[in-house]
Design an enzyme around this catalytic site. Structure first.
Site, PDB file in Angstrom:
ATOM      1  N   GLN A 277       0.822  -1.229   0.000  1.00 46.71           N
ATOM      2  CA  GLN A 277       0.000   0.000   0.000  1.00 46.71           C
ATOM      3  C   GLN A 277       0.852   1.273   0.000  1.00 46.71           C
ATOM      4  OE1 GLN A 277      -3.549   1.372   2.768  1.00 46.71           O
ATOM      5  NE2 GLN A 277      -1.661   1.737   3.879  1.00 46.71           N
TER       6      GLN A 277
ATOM      7  N   ALA B 192       8.205  -5.268   4.913  1.00 45.72           N
ATOM      8  CA  ALA B 192       8.101  -5.942   6.212  1.00 45.72           C
ATOM      9  C   ALA B 192       7.034  -7.011   6.099  1.00 45.72           C
ATOM     10  CB  ALA B 192       7.688  -4.954   7.302  1.00 45.72           C
TER      11      ALA B 192
ATOM     12  N   THR C  16       6.282   1.924  13.786  1.00 46.67           N
ATOM     13  CA  THR C  16       4.831   1.752  13.909  1.00 46.67           C
ATOM     14  C   THR C  16       4.307   2.038  15.320  1.00 46.67           C
ATOM     15  OG1 THR C  16       3.096   0.052  13.926  1.00 46.67           O
ATOM     16  CG2 THR C  16       5.324  -0.723  14.208  1.00 46.67           C
TER      17      THR C  16
ATOM     18  N   GLU D 145       2.261   0.255  16.704  1.00 46.60           N
ATOM     19  CA  GLU D 145       2.119  -1.037  17.396  1.00 46.60           C
ATOM     20  C   GLU D 145       3.194  -1.205  18.471  1.00 46.60           C
ATOM     21  OE1 GLU D 145      -0.170  -3.668  17.074  1.00 46.60           O
ATOM     22  OE2 GLU D 145      -1.323  -2.255  15.883  1.00 46.60           O
TER      23      GLU D 145
ATOM     24  N   TYR E  98       5.381  -8.993  15.781  1.00 42.57           N
ATOM     25  CA  TYR E  98       5.571  -7.898  14.809  1.00 42.57           C
ATOM     26  C   TYR E  98       6.119  -6.658  15.509  1.00 42.57           C
ATOM     27  CZ  TYR E  98       4.060  -3.910  11.896  1.00 42.57           C
ATOM     28  OH  TYR E  98       4.013  -2.736  11.183  1.00 42.57           O
TER      29      TYR E  98
ATOM     30  N   LYS F 277       9.713  -4.794  15.086  1.00 40.63           N
ATOM     31  CA  LYS F 277       9.776  -3.382  14.656  1.00 40.63           C
ATOM     32  C   LYS F 277      10.522  -2.535  15.692  1.00 40.63           C
ATOM     33  CE  LYS F 277       7.431  -2.717  10.702  1.00 40.63           C
ATOM     34  NZ  LYS F 277       7.984  -2.038   9.523  1.00 40.63           N
TER      35      LYS F 277
HETATM   36  P1  NDP Z   1       1.993  -3.888   2.960  1.00 41.96           P
HETATM   37  O1  NDP Z   1       1.746  -5.181   3.658  1.00 41.96           O
HETATM   38  O2  NDP Z   1       0.947  -3.380   2.032  1.00 41.96           O
HETATM   39  O3  NDP Z   1       3.379  -3.985   2.150  1.00 41.96           O
HETATM   40  C1  NDP Z   1       4.485  -4.671   2.687  1.00 41.96           C
HETATM   41  C2  NDP Z   1       5.543  -4.791   1.607  1.00 41.96           C
HETATM   42  O4  NDP Z   1       6.659  -5.539   2.130  1.00 41.96           O
HETATM   43  C3  NDP Z   1       5.073  -5.546   0.357  1.00 41.96           C
HETATM   44  O5  NDP Z   1       5.599  -4.922  -0.786  1.00 41.96           O
HETATM   45  C4  NDP Z   1       5.713  -6.919   0.542  1.00 41.96           C
HETATM   46  O6  NDP Z   1       5.940  -7.602  -0.670  1.00 41.96           O
HETATM   47  C5  NDP Z   1       7.030  -6.525   1.174  1.00 41.96           C
HETATM   48  N1  NDP Z   1       7.701  -7.660   1.806  1.00 41.96           N
HETATM   49  C6  NDP Z   1       7.191  -8.547   2.694  1.00 41.96           C
HETATM   50  N2  NDP Z   1       8.120  -9.456   3.037  1.00 41.96           N
HETATM   51  C7  NDP Z   1       9.246  -9.160   2.346  1.00 41.96           C
HETATM   52  C8  NDP Z   1      10.525  -9.731   2.270  1.00 41.96           C
HETATM   53  N3  NDP Z   1      10.859 -10.830   2.954  1.00 41.96           N
HETATM   54  N4  NDP Z   1      11.442  -9.164   1.449  1.00 41.96           N
HETATM   55  C9  NDP Z   1      11.130  -8.076   0.719  1.00 41.96           C
HETATM   56  N5  NDP Z   1       9.915  -7.486   0.752  1.00 41.96           N
HETATM   57  C10 NDP Z   1       8.981  -8.023   1.562  1.00 41.96           C
HETATM   58  O7  NDP Z   1       2.307  -2.800   4.105  1.00 41.96           O
HETATM   59  P2  NDP Z   1       2.026  -1.221   4.104  1.00 41.96           P
HETATM   60  O8  NDP Z   1       2.361  -0.675   2.772  1.00 41.96           O
HETATM   61  O9  NDP Z   1       0.709  -0.948   4.723  1.00 41.96           O
HETATM   62  O10 NDP Z   1       3.092  -0.727   5.178  1.00 41.96           O
HETATM   63  C11 NDP Z   1       4.402  -0.300   4.785  1.00 41.96           C
HETATM   64  C12 NDP Z   1       5.334  -0.392   5.976  1.00 41.96           C
HETATM   65  O11 NDP Z   1       4.867   0.441   7.025  1.00 41.96           O
HETATM   66  C13 NDP Z   1       5.458  -1.793   6.577  1.00 41.96           C
HETATM   67  O12 NDP Z   1       6.785  -1.950   7.029  1.00 41.96           O
HETATM   68  C14 NDP Z   1       4.506  -1.752   7.746  1.00 41.96           C
HETATM   69  O13 NDP Z   1       4.864  -2.695   8.734  1.00 41.96           O
HETATM   70  C15 NDP Z   1       4.662  -0.326   8.207  1.00 41.96           C
HETATM   71  N6  NDP Z   1       3.531   0.278   8.875  1.00 41.96           N
HETATM   72  C16 NDP Z   1       2.313   0.270   8.275  1.00 41.96           C
HETATM   73  C17 NDP Z   1       1.238   0.853   8.888  1.00 41.96           C
HETATM   74  C18 NDP Z   1      -0.106   0.889   8.246  1.00 41.96           C
HETATM   75  O14 NDP Z   1      -1.078   1.224   8.928  1.00 41.96           O
HETATM   76  N7  NDP Z   1      -0.213   0.602   6.966  1.00 41.96           N
HETATM   77  C19 NDP Z   1       1.372   1.511  10.210  1.00 41.96           C
HETATM   78  C20 NDP Z   1       2.745   1.557  10.682  1.00 41.96           C
HETATM   79  C21 NDP Z   1       3.760   0.943  10.036  1.00 41.96           C
HETATM   80  P3  NDP Z   1       4.804  -8.564  -1.323  1.00 41.96           P
HETATM   81  O15 NDP Z   1       3.870  -7.661  -2.065  1.00 41.96           O
HETATM   82  O16 NDP Z   1       5.603  -9.448  -2.188  1.00 41.96           O
HETATM   83  O17 NDP Z   1       4.117  -9.273  -0.194  1.00 41.96           O
HETATM   84  P1  GDP Z   2      -3.062  -3.561  13.344  1.00 40.12           P
HETATM   85  O1  GDP Z   2      -3.401  -2.437  14.250  1.00 40.12           O
HETATM   86  O2  GDP Z   2      -1.802  -3.328  12.570  1.00 40.12           O
HETATM   87  O3  GDP Z   2      -3.058  -4.885  14.002  1.00 40.12           O
HETATM   88  O4  GDP Z   2      -4.191  -3.537  12.199  1.00 40.12           O
HETATM   89  P2  GDP Z   2      -5.399  -4.533  11.887  1.00 40.12           P
HETATM   90  O5  GDP Z   2      -6.275  -3.819  10.926  1.00 40.12           O
HETATM   91  O6  GDP Z   2      -4.913  -5.872  11.488  1.00 40.12           O
HETATM   92  O7  GDP Z   2      -6.133  -4.714  13.286  1.00 40.12           O
HETATM   93  C1  GDP Z   2      -6.675  -3.610  13.985  1.00 40.12           C
HETATM   94  C2  GDP Z   2      -7.491  -4.117  15.184  1.00 40.12           C
HETATM   95  O8  GDP Z   2      -8.663  -4.781  14.695  1.00 40.12           O
HETATM   96  C3  GDP Z   2      -6.785  -5.124  16.094  1.00 40.12           C
HETATM   97  O9  GDP Z   2      -7.050  -4.788  17.430  1.00 40.12           O
HETATM   98  C4  GDP Z   2      -7.459  -6.437  15.757  1.00 40.12           C
HETATM   99  O10 GDP Z   2      -7.484  -7.385  16.836  1.00 40.12           O
HETATM  100  C5  GDP Z   2      -8.869  -5.952  15.457  1.00 40.12           C
HETATM  101  N1  GDP Z   2      -9.648  -6.931  14.674  1.00 40.12           N
HETATM  102  C6  GDP Z   2     -10.857  -7.439  15.010  1.00 40.12           C
HETATM  103  N2  GDP Z   2     -11.268  -8.334  14.101  1.00 40.12           N
HETATM  104  C7  GDP Z   2     -10.295  -8.406  13.161  1.00 40.12           C
HETATM  105  C8  GDP Z   2     -10.154  -9.165  11.968  1.00 40.12           C
HETATM  106  O11 GDP Z   2     -10.995  -9.964  11.598  1.00 40.12           O
HETATM  107  N3  GDP Z   2      -9.013  -8.953  11.237  1.00 40.12           N
HETATM  108  C9  GDP Z   2      -8.058  -8.048  11.635  1.00 40.12           C
HETATM  109  N4  GDP Z   2      -6.992  -7.865  10.865  1.00 40.12           N
HETATM  110  N5  GDP Z   2      -8.166  -7.338  12.784  1.00 40.12           N
HETATM  111  C10 GDP Z   2      -9.270  -7.510  13.524  1.00 40.12           C
END
Ligand code: NDP
Ligand code: GDP
Length: 350
Positions: free
Chosen positions: A12, A82, A125, A127, A149, A153
């Protein structure tokens, strides 16, 4: 022309950041990992796939990281790759540590050795705050990680600080609270809900199974959060910043808002399923973005209800197009319903 290397460009944030940097005139290099089926739908959805140079990197593999630095010769690295799903980190805690934790140190070591002037952004994050007793979390709030996770992180976060202090690297941690969009992965709770609501409203499904709907999150809009990443990298000195909306809402409120948008009663369609409960959860997240406002001039624009509307409307539109037989870059049509996915929480002996 500045050169940026984005790890995790297929995710994303990677997709939105790539678009943001291309619009700023950057040359953008993105890492992807080899999968049996290519996974570029987000880049295609934003219409930027052809403008990105792709490099194969897996964070497990140090040499692929070194190679990517040599090939891209970046001015700025955004490390977004990640194993980003908290739920999966309980099922694969070791992969989580190796990819999300140690993977970052492999990057820092590569930079220290071959490109010490490169700027480095680490996707930290909220988290990491875990289940602490603070009513609002800022850069000064102690961390209390509650998942493999978050622990991985936090290790990466600390290593970024150590390399910044110890070796003078320009390395920043963006402590981002949850941020969502139509490009959010389907296993995350907001998108799971908006995709489910769209299907239910069009008669394609009847229910959504969820876990802990009392947990609260501070949800923002992803395209605005990637701009904050870039702003951190344009400062005189590297630092760590919280990016958030300063609001908190329960999952149940997100459910109510999403069902309201399509005029349905959520109580008829939500089932609580223990499969989606986590061994430990984070119950309360509410950020404080004061430092980012003061130092970066950054503030969130899209608020809770507008975010839910953007996501529900875009999932509705996609399922309608799918119903008309249209083909377009998209994930949901190809995603197995989570009911089909067995995890260790399912009691197989029942
Ligand atoms: P996504 O899950 O959408 O994207 C994660 C990316 O990491 C994908 O491109 C995935 O590739 C790649 N990836 C996973 N494993 C590996 C690996 N072993 N080697 C190389 N690449 C890998 O996450 P977001 O875009 O939402 O988040 C971006 C970053 O920000 C992440 O590090 C996430 O933990 C962190 N973050 C996100 C938040 C959020 O709310 N979105 C909040 C705080 C932090 P593939 O497509 O092949 O799976
Ligand atoms: P996170 O904050 O990175 O863990 O983002 P998520 O969207 O995965 O989860 C946000 C919150 O929603 C956490 O407290 C989860 O336990 C809660 N949750 C409740 N039901 C679900 C579910 O079906 N899927 C996910 N992903 N989270 C859920």
């Amino acid at each position: 022309m500045k050169r940026a290397l984005i790890t995790g460009i297929t995710g994303q944030d990677g997709a939105y950041l790539a678009k943001f940097l291309l619009d700023k005139g950057y040359e953008v290099f993105g890492t992807y990992r080899r999968l049996s089926t290519p996974n570029f739908w987000r880049l295609q959805y934003l219409g930027i796939f052809e403008q990105i140079e792709l490099l194969p990197v897996d964070l497990i593999d140090s040499f692929s990281i070194i190679e990517s630095l040599k090939l891209a010769k970046p001015d700025e690295i955004y490390n977004l790759a990640a194993m980003s799903f908290v739920g999966a980190s309980f099922e694969q805690p070791i992969a989580s540590a190796e990819i999300t934790g140690i993977g970052v140190v492999k990057f820092l070591e590569a930079i220290r050795n071959i490109a010490p002037d490169v700027k480095f952004y680490q996707a930290s994050t909220s988290e990491m705050f875990g289940d602490n007793s603070f009513s609002q979390q800022s850069e000064k709030t102690p961390f209390e990680p509650s998942s493999p996770y978050a622990a991985a992180k936090l290790y990466a976060h600390n290593m970024v600080k150590i390399y910044r202090k110890g070796y003078g690297l320009f390395a920043c941690n963006g402590i981002l609270f949850n941020h969502e969009s139509p490009l959010r992965g389907l296993e995350f709770v907001t998108r799971k809900i908006t995709n489910g609501v769209a299907k239910i409203s069009l008669g394609l499904d009847d229910s959504i199974e969820l876990g802990n709907i009392d947990a609260r999150r501070d949800w923002g809009y992803a395209p605005e959060y990637v701009e904050a990443m870039w702003l951190m990298m344009q400062q005189e000195a590297p630092d760590d910043y919280v990016i958030a909306t300063n609001e908190t809402h329960a999952i149940q409120e997100f459910i109510e808002t999403a069902f309201d948008i399509v005029g349905l009663d959520w109580k008829k369609h939500i089932r609580i399923d223990e499969r989606f409960m986590r061994p430990v959860d984070v119950n309360y997240l509410k950020g404080d973005y004061k430092k980012s406002l003061t130092k970066l001039g950054w503030r969130p624009k899209t608020r809770f209800k507008a975010l839910a509307e953007i996501m529900v409307n875009s999932d509705l539109e996609r399922w309608r197009r799918w119903g008309r037989g249209e083909h377009f870059p998209w994930d949901a049509w190809n995603y197995p319903n989570e009911r089909k996915i067995l995890s260790r929480k399912v009691k197989l002996d029942r």
